[in-house]
Design a protein around this motif. Structure first.
Motif, PDB file in Angstrom:
ATOM      1  N   LEU A  67      13.177  -2.826   0.712  1.00 53.67           N
ATOM      2  CA  LEU A  67      12.406  -2.433  -0.461  1.00 53.67           C
ATOM      3  C   LEU A  67      13.310  -2.146  -1.654  1.00 53.67           C
ATOM      4  O   LEU A  67      12.947  -2.434  -2.799  1.00 53.67           O
ATOM      5  N   SER A  68      14.487  -1.617  -1.413  1.00 47.57           N
ATOM      6  CA  SER A  68      15.402  -1.323  -2.517  1.00 47.57           C
ATOM      7  C   SER A  68      15.863  -2.609  -3.212  1.00 47.57           C
ATOM      8  O   SER A  68      16.090  -2.613  -4.426  1.00 47.57           O
ATOM      9  N   MET A  69      16.003  -3.687  -2.469  1.00 48.84           N
ATOM     10  CA  MET A  69      16.377  -4.970  -3.066  1.00 48.84           C
ATOM     11  C   MET A  69      15.254  -5.494  -3.954  1.00 48.84           C
ATOM     12  O   MET A  69      15.496  -5.994  -5.060  1.00 48.84           O
ATOM     13  N   ALA A  70      14.015  -5.386  -3.490  1.00 43.33           N
ATOM     14  CA  ALA A  70      12.870  -5.810  -4.299  1.00 43.33           C
ATOM     15  C   ALA A  70      12.774  -4.968  -5.567  1.00 43.33           C
ATOM     16  O   ALA A  70      12.485  -5.490  -6.650  1.00 43.33           O
ATOM     17  N   ASN A  71      13.020  -3.670  -5.470  1.00 44.75           N
ATOM     18  CA  ASN A  71      12.987  -2.800  -6.636  1.00 44.75           C
ATOM     19  C   ASN A  71      14.113  -3.141  -7.606  1.00 44.75           C
ATOM     20  O   ASN A  71      13.923  -3.108  -8.820  1.00 44.75           O
ATOM     21  N   ALA A  72      15.280  -3.490  -7.097  1.00 44.26           N
ATOM     22  CA  ALA A  72      16.392  -3.890  -7.961  1.00 44.26           C
ATOM     23  C   ALA A  72      16.039  -5.159  -8.730  1.00 44.26           C
ATOM     24  O   ALA A  72      16.317  -5.268  -9.933  1.00 44.26           O
ATOM     25  N   LEU A  73      15.422  -6.116  -8.076  1.00 47.81           N
ATOM     26  CA  LEU A  73      14.976  -7.336  -8.763  1.00 47.81           C
ATOM     27  C   LEU A  73      13.937  -7.019  -9.826  1.00 47.81           C
ATOM     28  O   LEU A  73      13.966  -7.563 -10.927  1.00 47.81           O
ATOM     29  N   ARG A  74      13.008  -6.128  -9.504  1.00 45.39           N
ATOM     30  CA  ARG A  74      11.981  -5.737 -10.467  1.00 45.39           C
ATOM     31  C   ARG A  74      12.614  -5.131 -11.712  1.00 45.39           C
ATOM     32  O   ARG A  74      12.258  -5.467 -12.837  1.00 45.39           O
ATOM     33  N   ARG A  75      13.608  -4.256 -11.513  1.00 46.46           N
ATOM     34  CA  ARG A  75      14.276  -3.628 -12.652  1.00 46.46           C
ATOM     35  C   ARG A  75      15.037  -4.648 -13.497  1.00 46.46           C
ATOM     36  O   ARG A  75      15.064  -4.559 -14.723  1.00 46.46           O
TER      37      ARG A  75
ATOM     38  N   PHE B 208      14.280  -7.865 -13.819  1.00 43.57           N
ATOM     39  CA  PHE B 208      13.286  -8.656 -14.546  1.00 43.57           C
ATOM     40  C   PHE B 208      12.767  -7.902 -15.762  1.00 43.57           C
ATOM     41  O   PHE B 208      12.625  -8.473 -16.846  1.00 43.57           O
ATOM     42  N   LEU B 209      12.490  -6.614 -15.608  1.00 44.02           N
ATOM     43  CA  LEU B 209      11.996  -5.822 -16.730  1.00 44.02           C
ATOM     44  C   LEU B 209      13.043  -5.679 -17.824  1.00 44.02           C
ATOM     45  O   LEU B 209      12.729  -5.676 -19.013  1.00 44.02           O
ATOM     46  N   ALA B 210      14.300  -5.566 -17.438  1.00 42.53           N
ATOM     47  CA  ALA B 210      15.370  -5.406 -18.423  1.00 42.53           C
ATOM     48  C   ALA B 210      15.616  -6.684 -19.215  1.00 42.53           C
ATOM     49  O   ALA B 210      16.075  -6.629 -20.359  1.00 42.53           O
ATOM     50  N   GLU B 211      15.321  -7.826 -18.637  1.00 42.10           N
ATOM     51  CA  GLU B 211      15.609  -9.099 -19.291  1.00 42.10           C
ATOM     52  C   GLU B 211      14.467  -9.620 -20.161  1.00 42.10           C
ATOM     53  O   GLU B 211      14.639 -10.603 -20.856  1.00 42.10           O
ATOM     54  N   VAL B 212      13.318  -8.966 -20.138  1.00 43.08           N
ATOM     55  CA  VAL B 212      12.193  -9.404 -20.962  1.00 43.08           C
ATOM     56  C   VAL B 212      12.410  -8.897 -22.383  1.00 43.08           C
ATOM     57  O   VAL B 212      12.571  -7.700 -22.599  1.00 43.08           O
ATOM     58  N   PRO B 213      12.435  -9.795 -23.370  1.00 42.53           N
ATOM     59  CA  PRO B 213      12.636  -9.343 -24.748  1.00 42.53           C
ATOM     60  C   PRO B 213      11.416  -8.570 -25.246  1.00 42.53           C
ATOM     61  O   PRO B 213      10.284  -8.994 -25.070  1.00 42.53           O
ATOM     62  N   THR B 214      11.658  -7.430 -25.852  1.00 42.89           N
ATOM     63  CA  THR B 214      10.589  -6.595 -26.389  1.00 42.89           C
ATOM     64  C   THR B 214      10.989  -6.111 -27.774  1.00 42.89           C
ATOM     65  O   THR B 214      12.172  -6.122 -28.131  1.00 42.89           O
ATOM     66  N   ILE B 215      10.006  -5.689 -28.547  1.00 39.38           N
ATOM     67  CA  ILE B 215      10.293  -5.068 -29.833  1.00 39.38           C
ATOM     68  C   ILE B 215       9.734  -3.661 -29.804  1.00 39.38           C
ATOM     69  O   ILE B 215       8.733  -3.386 -29.139  1.00 39.38           O
ATOM     70  N   ALA B 216      10.408  -2.766 -30.491  1.00 38.77           N
ATOM     71  CA  ALA B 216       9.985  -1.368 -30.513  1.00 38.77           C
ATOM     72  C   ALA B 216      10.462  -0.719 -31.801  1.00 38.77           C
ATOM     73  O   ALA B 216      11.367  -1.212 -32.469  1.00 38.77           O
ATOM     74  N   ILE B 217       9.849   0.385 -32.148  1.00 42.52           N
ATOM     75  CA  ILE B 217      10.279   1.166 -33.293  1.00 42.52           C
ATOM     76  C   ILE B 217      11.568   1.878 -32.892  1.00 42.52           C
ATOM     77  O   ILE B 217      11.622   2.587 -31.901  1.00 42.52           O
ATOM     78  N   ASP B 218      12.614   1.660 -33.687  1.00 40.45           N
ATOM     79  CA  ASP B 218      13.931   2.170 -33.314  1.00 40.45           C
ATOM     80  C   ASP B 218      14.409   3.288 -34.236  1.00 40.45           C
ATOM     81  O   ASP B 218      15.111   4.180 -33.811  1.00 40.45           O
ATOM     82  N   TRP B 219      14.066   3.238 -35.502  1.00 38.89           N
ATOM     83  CA  TRP B 219      14.571   4.209 -36.453  1.00 38.89           C
ATOM     84  C   TRP B 219      13.404   4.716 -37.280  1.00 38.89           C
ATOM     85  O   TRP B 219      12.643   3.933 -37.841  1.00 38.89           O
ATOM     86  N   VAL B 220      13.245   6.025 -37.357  1.00 34.93           N
ATOM     87  CA  VAL B 220      12.141   6.647 -38.095  1.00 34.93           C
ATOM     88  C   VAL B 220      12.715   7.747 -38.977  1.00 34.93           C
ATOM     89  O   VAL B 220      13.561   8.534 -38.540  1.00 34.93           O
ATOM     90  N   HIS B 221      12.242   7.803 -40.213  1.00 31.62           N
ATOM     91  CA  HIS B 221      12.613   8.884 -41.124  1.00 31.62           C
ATOM     92  C   HIS B 221      11.336   9.626 -41.494  1.00 31.62           C
ATOM     93  O   HIS B 221      10.481   9.094 -42.195  1.00 31.62           O
ATOM     94  N   LEU B 222      11.189  10.845 -40.996  1.00 33.53           N
ATOM     95  CA  LEU B 222      10.015  11.659 -41.302  1.00 33.53           C
ATOM     96  C   LEU B 222      10.255  12.423 -42.597  1.00 33.53           C
ATOM     97  O   LEU B 222      11.237  13.153 -42.721  1.00 33.53           O
ATOM     98  N   MET B 223       9.350  12.262 -43.545  1.00 33.57           N
ATOM     99  CA  MET B 223       9.466  12.977 -44.814  1.00 33.57           C
ATOM    100  C   MET B 223       8.960  14.410 -44.676  1.00 33.57           C
ATOM    101  O   MET B 223       9.590  15.341 -45.161  1.00 33.57           O
ATOM    102  N   SER B 224       7.814  14.570 -44.008  1.00 34.17           N
ATOM    103  CA  SER B 224       7.235  15.899 -43.854  1.00 34.17           C
ATOM    104  C   SER B 224       6.406  15.913 -42.577  1.00 34.17           C
ATOM    105  O   SER B 224       5.622  14.994 -42.329  1.00 34.17           O
TER     106      SER B 224
END
Length: 100
Positions: free
Chosen positions: A28-36, A38-54
């Motif tokens: 099971l640990s090998m299957a979980n390693a493969l899952r991790r 696969f998830l790490a190699e999928v390109p994603t976009i996310a909010i990375d930098w935020v400046h809160l004014m108030s």
């Protein structure tokens, strides 16, 4: 030894967006390693930098920024413009939305 077996992978279907396969004779640990991986190699976009004014809420700024970073974003137009960290270490940190 748990890895004394010879693991086997059988691909059941392949499309442009999905691959289905069966992983047998492994731990099971090998299957979980493969899952991790696969998830790490999928390109994603996310909010990375935020400046809160108030911030007039009872929530801390860091909590709000963290929650914004958890929002899943999709974009068909930006797929060709993604900066892959494994290809180039030069990432512009001034971008608000970038590959993570």
């Amino acid at each position: 030894m748990p890895y004394a077996n010879n693991p086997s992978v059988t691909v059941t279907s392949v499309t442009l967006e999905n691959v289905q396969f069966v992983l047998e004779d492994t731990d099971l640990s090998m299957a979980n390693a493969l899952r991790r991986i696969f998830l790490a190699e999928v390109p994603t976009i996310a909010i990375d930098w935020v400046h809160l004014m108030s911030n007039s809420t009872v929530l801390h700024d860091e909590f709000l920024v963290h929650r914004l970073g958890l929002i899943p974003l999709t974009s068909e137009e930006i797929v060709d413009q993604l900066i892959y960290t494994r290809v180039s270490d030069l990432v512009d940190i001034t971008l608000c939305i970038m590959y993570t």
